[in-house]
Design a protein around this motif. Structure first.
Motif, PDB file in Angstrom:
ATOM      1  N   ASP A  72       0.700  -1.012  -0.130  1.00  0.00           N
ATOM      2  CA  ASP A  72       0.073  -0.084   0.221  1.00  0.00           C
ATOM      3  C   ASP A  72       0.955   1.164  -0.059  1.00  0.00           C
ATOM      4  O   ASP A  72       1.631   1.543   0.101  1.00  0.00           O
ATOM      5  CB  ASP A  72      -1.084   0.126   1.272  1.00  0.00           C
ATOM      6  N   ASP A  73       0.861   2.182  -0.927  1.00  0.00           N
ATOM      7  CA  ASP A  73       1.333   4.024  -0.972  1.00  0.00           C
ATOM      8  C   ASP A  73       0.905   4.650   0.209  1.00  0.00           C
ATOM      9  O   ASP A  73       2.357   5.545   0.477  1.00  0.00           O
ATOM     10  CB  ASP A  73       1.594   4.084  -2.594  1.00  0.00           C
ATOM     11  N   HIS A  74       0.533   4.192   0.934  1.00  0.00           N
ATOM     12  CA  HIS A  74      -0.174   4.891   1.930  1.00  0.00           C
ATOM     13  C   HIS A  74       0.407   4.604   3.699  1.00  0.00           C
ATOM     14  O   HIS A  74       0.087   3.409   4.065  1.00  0.00           O
ATOM     15  CB  HIS A  74      -1.679   5.333   1.684  1.00  0.00           C
ATOM     16  N   PRO A  75       1.005   4.972   4.015  1.00  0.00           N
ATOM     17  CA  PRO A  75       2.160   4.286   5.050  1.00  0.00           C
ATOM     18  C   PRO A  75       1.096   4.288   6.208  1.00  0.00           C
ATOM     19  O   PRO A  75       1.930   2.717   6.926  1.00  0.00           O
ATOM     20  CB  PRO A  75       2.948   5.442   5.489  1.00  0.00           C
ATOM     21  N   PHE A  76       0.200   5.263   6.448  1.00  0.00           N
ATOM     22  CA  PHE A  76      -0.627   4.913   7.577  1.00  0.00           C
ATOM     23  C   PHE A  76      -1.596   3.530   7.281  1.00  0.00           C
ATOM     24  O   PHE A  76      -1.734   3.293   8.076  1.00  0.00           O
ATOM     25  CB  PHE A  76      -1.821   6.358   7.772  1.00  0.00           C
ATOM     26  N   SER A  77      -2.549   3.698   6.255  1.00  0.00           N
ATOM     27  CA  SER A  77      -2.800   2.434   5.818  1.00  0.00           C
ATOM     28  C   SER A  77      -1.865   1.398   5.404  1.00  0.00           C
ATOM     29  O   SER A  77      -2.763   0.143   6.091  1.00  0.00           O
ATOM     30  CB  SER A  77      -3.341   2.514   4.541  1.00  0.00           C
ATOM     31  N   LEU A  78      -0.724   1.267   5.593  1.00  0.00           N
ATOM     32  CA  LEU A  78      -0.244  -0.194   4.771  1.00  0.00           C
ATOM     33  C   LEU A  78       0.111  -0.172   6.357  1.00  0.00           C
ATOM     34  O   LEU A  78      -0.621  -1.561   6.870  1.00  0.00           O
ATOM     35  CB  LEU A  78       1.583   0.223   4.558  1.00  0.00           C
ATOM     36  N   MET A  79       0.668   0.806   7.469  1.00  0.00           N
ATOM     37  CA  MET A  79       0.841  -0.099   8.897  1.00  0.00           C
ATOM     38  C   MET A  79       0.044  -0.839   9.668  1.00  0.00           C
ATOM     39  O   MET A  79      -0.086  -1.670  10.422  1.00  0.00           O
ATOM     40  CB  MET A  79       1.985   1.265  10.071  1.00  0.00           C
ATOM     41  N   GLY A  80      -1.552   0.101   9.581  1.00  0.00           N
ATOM     42  CA  GLY A  80      -3.198  -0.660   9.810  1.00  0.00           C
ATOM     43  C   GLY A  80      -3.246  -1.896   9.995  1.00  0.00           C
ATOM     44  O   GLY A  80      -3.151  -2.160  10.926  1.00  0.00           O
ATOM     45  N   THR A  81      -3.425  -2.298   7.523  1.00  0.00           N
ATOM     46  CA  THR A  81      -3.497  -2.787   7.897  1.00  0.00           C
ATOM     47  C   THR A  81      -2.404  -3.770   8.406  1.00  0.00           C
ATOM     48  O   THR A  81      -3.207  -5.413   8.754  1.00  0.00           O
ATOM     49  CB  THR A  81      -3.304  -2.740   5.933  1.00  0.00           C
ATOM     50  N   LYS A  82      -1.235  -3.700   8.350  1.00  0.00           N
ATOM     51  CA  LYS A  82       0.015  -4.926   9.227  1.00  0.00           C
ATOM     52  C   LYS A  82      -0.397  -5.559  10.161  1.00  0.00           C
ATOM     53  O   LYS A  82      -0.812  -6.519  10.723  1.00  0.00           O
ATOM     54  CB  LYS A  82       1.110  -4.130   8.773  1.00  0.00           C
ATOM     55  N   VAL A  83      -0.931  -4.254  10.852  1.00  0.00           N
ATOM     56  CA  VAL A  83      -0.236  -4.521  13.012  1.00  0.00           C
ATOM     57  C   VAL A  83      -1.814  -5.526  12.895  1.00  0.00           C
ATOM     58  O   VAL A  83      -2.269  -6.474  13.678  1.00  0.00           O
ATOM     59  CB  VAL A  83      -1.130  -3.353  12.965  1.00  0.00           C
TER      60      VAL A  83
END
Lengths: 800, 207
Positions: free
Chosen positions: B8-19
């Motif tokens: 995901d190119d959006h860092p918040f989105s990426l980290m959120g999804t990961k967690v």
């Protein structure tokens, strides 16, 4: 007086250039026709004609030399007799009669040695005698005479003579195999010719220098020299030199293996030989062209040329040539599957080869026959009295005989070829051991020849390169030469004109005297007449005056009718002119109007475009303001409230943003592709407007994504037009891509509109939008509208 | 436990999804923020599942999916996106997507989705499906069962048009019209008598 002028003219003649030779000859022949006196002038004239004929038609030339000699003998003029003897001798030599030539030379020599020791003809005689001895293979004598001639010319400082002598000297040296001295003599000769600017002479030298190079396999050097020589010769004047060069060039290209060029030059040689009318050359040239066609597998043409050569060779009974022709005809007919004729000529060739006792010829005819047995079908074999089972045996016998003869002659190329055919024969007979041995022999000999061939191949490549380069250079040089020639031509014509003018003035001055006398007599006669006339006139005057009155009246009447006629014609022309002018100006006016209309349309379009952009922005702004900010505001107010309400509100906002952005631009257009996008568009359109749209799409992405977007926009625009104005039941979108074009068609069955009027109304932004977008992608738009519906079709030609 | 890759190119989105995914107990092998890296990492790790955003620099999630499908990698792709366009979903479906989720509903649906996909089943966001249906106009005249084309045909029958005329008006073949007619009769449970449809249409159908 006239005689003197003729003399002057004749004296200039030898210095005229080769290119003008023909022109000069024409004028000499014309002179000869009108000059009927039998005196020295006539002899000089005949001899000059002879000299002009020498380079290209020695046969006709001989006639004139003969005539000159007879005339000189009949008026007992020793100088001209001797000169004519010399020139006739030279022509006889050219026509292949060296013995007769030698006799004449001897007679001529006698006169000049005793009476006229310094005349350059004496040198010419020495050289000519030398060359006859050279022909007769008496090389010591030849060398002696040529050297004598050379010394004479050098002594007399006669450059032309010396150049000729050096040329002859080189031939003699060549005969005694002293190639270094021969080359040296040629160089001297060439230098002298160059000093004299005698192109014909230089060409001769170049040919002579090329020949040994050609014989020793130095094809590139030879080609170089021959092409240089060709450049010096005037190709429009057919001469035996030109023939020689063409056929040599053909031979060279044959050795190098460039069959097309062989054909080209051999055909040129035919043209020259035919126009020279010399049978041996004609036969030879036909034969050569036949061979060239044979190599190119064009057997029809090849045969026709062989047959032509045959008829000529039979006429002059040239046996060696006849053999060659027969030996070519046999295989050629065999290729054409005319087995009877082939057999006949093979037998003829064999007979003739034995008659000529030439072992190579016999060998050639033998393996041709062997090949015949090998190739013909069984039925033909039976006709020849040979059982088909004996086919290979028979062929083998002939080939072995042929091979033995070639081995005796040491002809390596043919020996290897024979081994190759023997190998094939043994193979076909099932004797593989023998076949293997034969093939090994073939390979061994071929390999030794091959190394030579490789060398030749390299030379061919180099020659081709040089040839191309040279041709470009040649063209340039020829242009230069042509320019120079033009200048000299101008000069000579000026000279000739000057001579003519002097000639005429002289005639005039004689005439003048006569005229003066005539004028005097005439004047006297006139005086008498006038006196008489005066008397008569006085009597007539009264009568005339009355007639005059009548005449003037009549004339006035005539003038009047004429004036009327003229007026009518004038009126007609004027009205016609007026009509043409009116049509023209009407056309111009129409055009101007159309142009203005177009200009106005495009201006309107731009204006609308700008305005629409503004409106679009306004819409986005208001969309954003009305929906998003509004929603966000409410969201802010209820933020403390129920989480489900907040979440629902946010979803609404997201959907709003979606719909705004979708309206602006189809999402991920380039990745989804045109077809799917159109389908989505249509579906949404149908649902939003409760309006049916059919699609007929046969399209794989052949256009760029940006072009596809334009088509998408066009469809959008067209559909929105249909909904707004057409009042139709349904619409249909057709998209078809072929290799040549992409066709987009939007059709509805609504009420239609007046295309022309609407387009020019200044309000049809949508339609102009469609046309402009189509134009951007390189397409053309057609609008058709009737009361039964509207069709918008756009054709975009595909760039291949 | 299946391995998962997230792009995901959006860092918040990426980290959120990961967690979030890790909290569900899955193993996240790698994360990245552009399409090209995503494709390379998929080729490198061959994860069981890849969760991809669509809008990414380099390659879009759709293009990564296309590549994965074309070389037949074993990884199952879930697209997690803001895009609710039917056309995009259809394209993704063509490429063989296993899951299609809308970001706004991810919190509720991702767990379910991962379970389904792990079992080799398809999962399409129910919200997306409702959206697709929502596009259509809701008819409240008892004709919900009729397709769009069938309703058009019915309207024209009510105007006393012949099959031939209808075909011409709607740019379809006469046979298609006959086919629609038969379907309408069946769907409306009309008696199989002559003119029954015409009679019904004239009586009941108003534009």
């Amino acid at each position: 007086m006239r005689k003197l002028f003729l003399y002057v003219l004749l004296m200039c003649s030898p210095f005229l250039l080769q290119a003008q030779n023909k022109k000069k000859l024409d004028s000499l022949l014309r002179l000869n026709n009108v000059y009927l006196k039998k005196d020295t002038v006539k002899i000089k004239l005949l001899l000059d004609i002879h000299r002009s004929y020498v380079p290209f038609d020695s046969k006709t030339g001989l006639k004139y030399a003969d005539e000159a000699l007879e005339l000189a003998q009949s008026i007992h003029h020793p100088f001209f007799t001797a000169t004519a003897q010399l020139q006739k001798g030279q022509s006889l030599q050219d026509n292949g009669k060296p013995e007769e030539a030698l006799q004449l030379y001897a007679l001529s020599k006698q006169y000049f040695e005793s009476e006229n020791k310094k005349h350059f003809n004496l040198g010419s005689i020495y050289v000519s005698m030398g060359s006859v001895y050279a022909i007769q293979q008496k090389s010591t004598l030849a060398l002696q005479y040529v050297q004598k001639g050379l010394d004479f010319f050098l002594d007399q400082k006669q450059k032309r003579g010396a150049a000729n002598a050096y040329l002859a000297l080189s031939t003699s040296y060549q005969q005694i195999n002293d190639s270094a001295k021969a080359e040296e003599a040629l160089k001297q000769s060439e230098a002298l010719y160059r000093e004299l600017k005698d192109n014909l002479g230089i060409a001769l030298v170049l040919i002579k220098r090329g020949r040994p190079q050609f014989d020793t396999g130095n094809y590139q050097r030879a080609l170089d020299l021959f092409l240089k020589a060709l450049q010096l010769l005037d190709e429009s004047i057919y001469s035996s030199r030109l023939y020689e060069i063409y056929s040599l060039l053909g031979d060279i290209f044959n050795r190098i293996g460039d069959s097309d060029k062989v054909l080209l030059y051999k055909q040129k040689a035919v043209a020259v030989a035919e126009s020279l009318g010399r049978e041996p050359l004609i036969a030879e040239s036909y034969l050569n062209v036949g061979v060239a066609y044979f190599v190119l597998n064009n057997f029809d043409k090849s045969l026709s040329y062989y047959l032509k050569a045959l008829s000529v060779a039979k006429k002059i009974d040239d046996k060696p040539k006849l053999f060659i022709i027969y030996s070519k005809l046999g295989p050629a007919y065999l290729k054409q599957k005319d087995f009877e004729k082939s057999w006949m000529y093979l037998q003829e060739a064999h007979k003739l080869s034995q008659e000529l006792q030439n072992s190579r010829h016999i060998a050639a005819s033998l393996h041709d026959i062997g090949n015949y047995y090998y190739t013909v079908p069984d039925s033909v074999l039976l006709k020849r009295g040979i059982a088909p089972s004996q086919r290979y045996q028979k062929s083998l016998e002939y080939n072995i005989q042929s091979l033995q003869l070639y081995e005796k002659a040491g002809d390596r190329r043919n020996i290897s070829a024979r081994w190759a055919s023997l190998s094939i024969l043994y193979r076909d007979m099932g004797d593989f051991k023998q076949a293997y041995n034969a093939y090994r022999k073939f390979i061994t000999i071929k390999d030794s020849i091959l190394s030579e061939n490789i060398k030749n191949e390299v030379i061919r490549k180099e020659a081709q390169y040089d040839f191309d380069k040279k041709e470009a250079q040649l063209k340039y040089e020829q242009q230069l030469i042509a320019k120079e020639l033009e200048k000299e031509k101008l000069l000579t014509t000026q000279q000739q004109q000057a001579i003519q003018i002097t000639n005429q003035t002289l005639i005039l001055s004689e005439k003048d005297r006569d005229l003066q006398r005539l004028a005097y007599l005439q004047e006297k006669a006139k005086k008498q007449e006038r006196e008489q006339e005066l008397k008569l006139a006085w009597q007539d005057k009264k009568l005339q005056s009355s007639q005059l009155l009548a005449l003037t009246r009549e004339k006035a009447l005539q003038l009047q009718t004429l004036a009327k006629k003229n007026a009518l014609i004038g009126f007609l022309i004027a009205s016609l002119l007026g009509l043409v002018l009116a049509v023209f100006s009407f056309y111009l006016w129409q055009r101007q109007k159309r142009l203005n209309q177009e200009k106005e349309n495009s201006m309107n379009f731009t204006k609308q475009l700008l305005q629409n952009t503004e409106e679009e922005r306004q819409r986005i702004a208001s969309d954003l303001h009305d929906s998003i900010s509004h929603e966000l505001l409410t969201l802010k107010n209820i933020l403390q409230g129920d989480i489900a309400t907040v979440s629902g509100k946010i979803d609404t906002i997201i959907n709003d943003v979606r719909s705004i952005s979708r309206n602006l631009h189809p999402v991920l257009f380039d990745q989804i592709g045109l077809v799917l996008n159109i389908k989505t568009l249509v579906e949404r359109f149908e649902n939003q407007n409760d309006f049916m749209v059919m699609t007929d799409i046969d399209y794989q992405s052949t256009l760029t994504s940006s072009d596809e977007l334009q088509l998408y926009r066009i469809i959008q625009e067209a559909l929105s037009n249909v909904i707004k104005y057409a009042n139709a039941h349904a619409a249909k979108i057709t998209l078809q891509a072929t290799e040549k074009q992409v066709l987009l068609e939007i059709r509805d069955n609504g009420q239609g509109f007046d295309v022309e009027k609407t387009l020019n109304s200044g309000k049809a932004f949508g339609l102009h939008n469609i046309i402009e977008r189509a134009r951007v992608v390189g397409g053309t738009t057609q609008l058709q509208s009737t009361s039964k519906g509207t069709v918008i079709s756009i054709v975009i030609p595909q760039k291949s | 436990m299946p391995s998962i890759l997230i792009a995901d190119d959006h860092p918040f989105s990426l980290m959120g999804t990961k967690v979030f995914v890790e909290s569900l107990g899955y193993r996240v092998v790698d994360c990245c923020s552009n399409g090209i890296t995503a494709l390379n990492l998929i080729k490198l790790h061959l994860p069981d599942i890849a969760i991809l955003d669509i809008n990414m620099p380099g390659l879009s999630g759709l293009e990564v999916l296309q590549q994965v499908a074309s070389v037949r990698l074993p990884t199952r792709v879930i697209l997690l996106t803001m895009h609710r366009e039917k056309s995009i979903f259809e394209k993704a479906n063509q490429y063989g997507v296993y899951g299609y989720l809308l970001k706004e509903f991810a919190q509720n649906e991702l767990d379910d989705c991962l379970k389904k996909v792990n079992q080799g089943k398809l999962y399409i966001s129910p919200n997306l499906q409702s959206e697709l249906v929502q596009d259509k106009t809701h008819s409240k005249d008892g004709l919900e069962n009729l397709s769009f084309a069938e309703r058009k045909v019915l309207a024209l029958i009510a105007e006393h048009k012949t099959s031939k005329q209808i075909a011409e008006l709607l740019f379809i073949a006469e046979k298609t019209v006959e086919h629609h007619r038969a379907n309408i009769i069946q769907k409306l449970n009309l008696p199989k008598e002559k003119n029954s449809l015409l009679v019904w249409a004239t009586a009941n159908y108003k534009k």
